[in-house]
Design an enzyme around this catalytic site. Structure first.
Site, PDB file in Angstrom:
ATOM      1  N   HIS A  76      33.781  27.576  36.366  1.00  0.00           N
ATOM      2  CA  HIS A  76      33.113  26.535  37.130  1.00  0.00           C
ATOM      3  C   HIS A  76      32.663  25.580  35.918  1.00  0.00           C
ATOM      4  O   HIS A  76      32.169  24.348  36.412  1.00  0.00           O
ATOM      5  CB  HIS A  76      32.107  26.818  38.147  1.00  0.00           C
ATOM      6  CG  HIS A  76      32.465  27.795  39.259  1.00  0.00           C
ATOM      7  ND1 HIS A  76      33.513  27.479  40.000  1.00  0.00           N
ATOM      8  CD2 HIS A  76      32.162  28.750  39.768  1.00  0.00           C
ATOM      9  CE1 HIS A  76      33.815  28.129  40.894  1.00  0.00           C
ATOM     10  NE2 HIS A  76      32.832  29.152  40.670  1.00  0.00           N
ATOM     11  N   ASP A 110      35.223  38.427  43.996  1.00  0.00           N
ATOM     12  CA  ASP A 110      34.352  38.118  45.146  1.00  0.00           C
ATOM     13  C   ASP A 110      35.033  37.971  46.107  1.00  0.00           C
ATOM     14  O   ASP A 110      34.467  37.427  47.149  1.00  0.00           O
ATOM     15  CB  ASP A 110      33.425  36.930  44.770  1.00  0.00           C
ATOM     16  CG  ASP A 110      33.979  35.941  43.840  1.00  0.00           C
ATOM     17  OD1 ASP A 110      35.276  36.176  43.346  1.00  0.00           O
ATOM     18  OD2 ASP A 110      33.370  35.208  43.379  1.00  0.00           O
TER      19      ASP A 110
END
Length: 361
Positions: free
Chosen positions: A135, A259
């Site tokens: 990110h 995740d």
């Protein structure tokens, strides 16, 4: 001939990246991206005898390699902020005094992994560090990330090692928005992201296919909340693997986030460790048939037990014997509708994905 060695890269500074939040005199609030993630991975692998992987300590990344992705002014700003004691960079991203050193080794681990793979010293490897990276925009920390480790490694492979084709698979449940942006106009990097949508950071629609010379080399495969092994594995086996055969990468890198696991509370997908094993098996099988090495770079994954088991499953698949790797198939016969739709959408740039032309791993 590729070496049959397997390497696990790590550095103790990853444990010193302190993300515990201290709001005044209130009790410490545990941040989901915490040192115990790496402890869970180490315990799971230690219990399995490290699955034949050699543990290697990562160096810090060379500054010139780092600044090929992140401008020097941004790197210096992170260095100064950590030297000043750290704090919140945004609502999600926390740094401490030792975070800059940890981030240098996280990027350095990914780069050293590429060196080992390209020099034939390892046929598969995994870089397990904190903070994660996919990110981190070139000039902005974001989503727990400071530097984009996998983009830095891929840039190194292209610029310093002079590769022509690198493939990046991102199976973190959150879209790898920075990697998407860094290589958006490049036809040297085939970036494929499977991610839940809608979900943070809100990027990665299927219609984003890159720009300029890079059109068709950005492949976004958003999936709905609740998607599990059947969907994720089908996309890897019936979209990612055929793309790999069409692109013929000289190196495959995996943004390995966990995740999407059904136990993880930061998203709503239901992948199991068996699903991650199947995705890793399909990817590594494609690499073996293409004589290309494969390396994973740790991203997310916050349910500690699931994270440890899923990383172990990935490493076991990466090191599977040649007769096993590539033998996985989607849970149901044929091609899942979501994979068929993706192939039909991508055939404009990848005619090999046509239904009569697609090649299975």
């Amino acid at each position: 001939m590729l070496a049959m060695a397997y390497v696990f890269l790590e550095h103790p500074s990853s444990l010193e990246h302190d993300t515990a939040m201290h709001p005044g005199e209130a009790a410490i609030t545990m941040h989901p991206e915490q040192p115990s993630r790496l402890v869970a991975i180490e315990r799971a692998l230690s219990a399995r005898g490290w699955l034949g992987f050699e543990r290697v300590r990562s160096p810090a990344v060379d500054r010139s390699v780092l600044t090929a992705v992140h401008p020097e002014c941004y790197v210096a700003s992170i260095e100064r902020a950590c030297a000043a004691g750290g704090g919140l960079l945004d609502d999600d991203t926390v740094i401490s005094e030792r975070s800059f050193e940890a981030a240098l080794h996280a990027a350095g681990g990914a780069v050293r992994m590429v060196e080992l793979l390209l020099d034939g010293e390892a046929s598969a490897a995994f870089s397990s560090h904190r903070p994660p990276g996919h990110h981190a925009l070139p000039s902005q920390a974001m989503g727990f990330c400071l530097f984009n480790n996998i983009a830095i490694a891929a840039r190194y492979a292209l610029d310093v090692r002079h590769l022509e084709r690198v493939m990046i698979i991102d199976w973190d449940v959150h879209h790898g928005n920075s990697t998407n942006q860094v290589f958006h106009a490049s036809n040297q990097v085939l970036f494929v992201s499977i991610h839940q949508s809608p979900l943070f950071p809100g990027t990665g629609p299927a219609y984003d296919v890159g720009e300029g010379e890079g059109r068709g080399f950005t492949v976004n495969l958003p999936v709905l909340p609740g998607s599990g092994d059947e969907v994720w594995v089908a996309l890897v086996e019936h979209v990612v693997v055929p793309l790999a055969h069409a692109f013929e990468p000289q190196l495959m890198l995996v943004s390995a986030g966990y995740d999407a696991h059904r136990d993880d509370l930061l998203a709503e997908c239901t992948v199991t460790e068996e699903g991650f094993a199947a995705m890793a098996l399909a990817a590594s099988g494609a690499c073996r048939s293409l004589a290309a090495p494969v390396g994973g770079v740790l991203e997310g994954g916050y349910a500690l037990g699931a994270l440890g088991r899923s990383v172990a499953a990935t490493l076991q698949s990466f090191s599977a014997p040649a007769g096993v790797a590539g033998s996985a198939r989607a849970p149901e016969a044929g091609v899942a509708p979501i994979a068929r739709e993706a192939r039909d959408r991508l055939v404009e740039w990848w005619p090999q994905l046509g239904r009569r032309n697609v090649r299975q791993g």
